[in-house]
Structure formats: C-alpha cells, structure tokens
Design a protein around this motif. Structure first.
Motif, PDB file in Angstrom:
ATOM      1  N   GLU A 254      -7.539  -2.720  -4.991  1.00 16.80           N
ATOM      2  CA  GLU A 254      -7.935  -2.150  -6.285  1.00 16.80           C
ATOM      3  C   GLU A 254      -7.971  -0.626  -6.237  1.00 16.80           C
ATOM      4  O   GLU A 254      -7.697   0.032  -7.231  1.00 16.80           O
ATOM      5  CB  GLU A 254      -9.269  -2.720  -6.757  1.00 16.80           C
ATOM      6  N   PHE A 255      -8.281  -0.042  -5.090  1.00 17.17           N
ATOM      7  CA  PHE A 255      -8.297   1.419  -4.955  1.00 17.17           C
ATOM      8  C   PHE A 255      -6.888   2.001  -4.947  1.00 17.17           C
ATOM      9  O   PHE A 255      -6.701   3.190  -5.160  1.00 17.17           O
ATOM     10  CB  PHE A 255      -9.049   1.839  -3.693  1.00 17.17           C
ATOM     11  N   TYR A 256      -5.909   1.155  -4.705  1.00 11.46           N
ATOM     12  CA  TYR A 256      -4.505   1.566  -4.735  1.00 11.46           C
ATOM     13  C   TYR A 256      -3.855   1.212  -6.076  1.00 11.46           C
ATOM     14  O   TYR A 256      -2.647   1.258  -6.212  1.00 11.46           O
ATOM     15  CB  TYR A 256      -3.732   0.883  -3.592  1.00 11.46           C
TER      16      TYR A 256
ATOM     17  N   LEU B  10       0.826  -1.209   0.000  1.00 12.20           N
ATOM     18  CA  LEU B  10       0.000   0.000   0.000  1.00 12.20           C
ATOM     19  C   LEU B  10       0.860   1.259   0.000  1.00 12.20           C
ATOM     20  O   LEU B  10       0.583   2.208  -0.733  1.00 12.20           O
ATOM     21  CB  LEU B  10      -0.946  -0.015   1.199  1.00 12.20           C
ATOM     22  N   ALA B  11       1.914   1.250   0.802  1.00 13.11           N
ATOM     23  CA  ALA B  11       2.799   2.415   0.857  1.00 13.11           C
ATOM     24  C   ALA B  11       3.514   2.637  -0.476  1.00 13.11           C
ATOM     25  O   ALA B  11       3.590   3.777  -0.959  1.00 13.11           O
ATOM     26  CB  ALA B  11       3.820   2.242   1.980  1.00 13.11           C
ATOM     27  N   MET B  12       4.027   1.580  -1.064  1.00 17.56           N
ATOM     28  CA  MET B  12       4.739   1.711  -2.340  1.00 17.56           C
ATOM     29  C   MET B  12       3.790   2.204  -3.438  1.00 17.56           C
ATOM     30  O   MET B  12       4.177   3.016  -4.276  1.00 17.56           O
ATOM     31  CB  MET B  12       5.386   0.395  -2.745  1.00 17.56           C
ATOM     32  N   SER B  13       2.574   1.733  -3.420  1.00 17.42           N
ATOM     33  CA  SER B  13       1.595   2.180  -4.397  1.00 17.42           C
ATOM     34  C   SER B  13       1.290   3.670  -4.213  1.00 17.42           C
ATOM     35  O   SER B  13       1.123   4.398  -5.187  1.00 17.42           O
ATOM     36  CB  SER B  13       0.319   1.364  -4.274  1.00 17.42           C
ATOM     37  N   ASN B  14       1.223   4.119  -2.962  1.00 17.13           N
ATOM     38  CA  ASN B  14       0.990   5.542  -2.690  1.00 17.13           C
ATOM     39  C   ASN B  14       2.085   6.414  -3.274  1.00 17.13           C
ATOM     40  O   ASN B  14       1.854   7.578  -3.587  1.00 17.13           O
ATOM     41  CB  ASN B  14       0.892   5.798  -1.181  1.00 17.13           C
TER      42      ASN B  14
END
Length: 122
Positions: A73-75, A30-34
């Motif tokens: 999916e939202f990320y 999640l962090a990397m996607s952000n």
C-alpha cells in the motif's frame, strides 16, 4: 472506442517456497511501482499460498518475504487480486491472508488482463 491498455500485471502461480518466483515477482512489483508504473498483482493456482500470514520459511532456510506484502500500500499497489476458486480448492480462507485482496472468479482474470499493457507470469 476501447480504452487503451495501461499498467503491468504480475501473475503469481507458484507456491511461495521451493523457487524464487514469489520473491522475484514481489521485487519486480516494488521496483516497477518506484518507477511510476501502475502495477496489478494476481494470485492464482498455488500462488495463493504466498499470501498466507502464517508461514515458517526459516525452517527450510527461505526468506520471509510474505512479511513485505503489507508494504504494498505504501508503494501505491492497490490492485491485488486472488482467484476465489484457487483459494477454495486449497481449503484457504480470506481471513488467513496477510493482506486485503479483491476476490475474483476465474473468468474475470482474462477481462482484467486485457486492461494491462504488459503481463508477466511467475
């Protein structure tokens, strides 16, 4: 000319509870996607247990982080793979999983990982 490697592969090999590996790998994804990274998740060996929709971690005072998987999916984390052999050898069905995944054969794993710039294993 070969296509340059891009993205980050996160390999999940550990069962969901007993260690913090599953929670840490999800947090990292999640962090990397952000930060705009292209993240691919792989669930192999006992890591496939992380994807089960019916878990009772509260009975051992663990967090229910598996409920966060649908938010991937939202990320924009769309490349989520599970080893077909790992599921079968543990008697698991795709219908028991909490998210949609792409089933892969064990030999496909190395091909998919060669397309990644970084590989992390939990």
């Amino acid at each position: 000319m070969n296509k340059p490697a891009t993205g980050i592969a996160i390999i999940n090999r550990s069962a969901p509870h007993g260690t913090s590996n599953g929670q840490e790998s999800l947090d990292m994804a999640l962090a990397m996607s952000n930060f705009g990274q292209d993240v691919s998740l792989f669930f192999i060996d006992d890591g496939v247990f992380q994807l089960l929709s019916k878990q009772a971690p509260a009975s051992i005072d663990a967090k229910e982080y598996h409920k966060t998987f649908p938010a991937l999916e939202f990320y924009d984390i769309e490349n989520i793979y599970a080893c077909k052999h790992s599921l079968q050898s543990r008697g698991l069905q795709v219908s028991e999983l909490c998210i949609d995944i792409k089933l892969i054969e064990p030999e496909e794993l190395s091909n998919l990982l060669t397309c990644q710039q970084h590989v992390m294993s939990f």
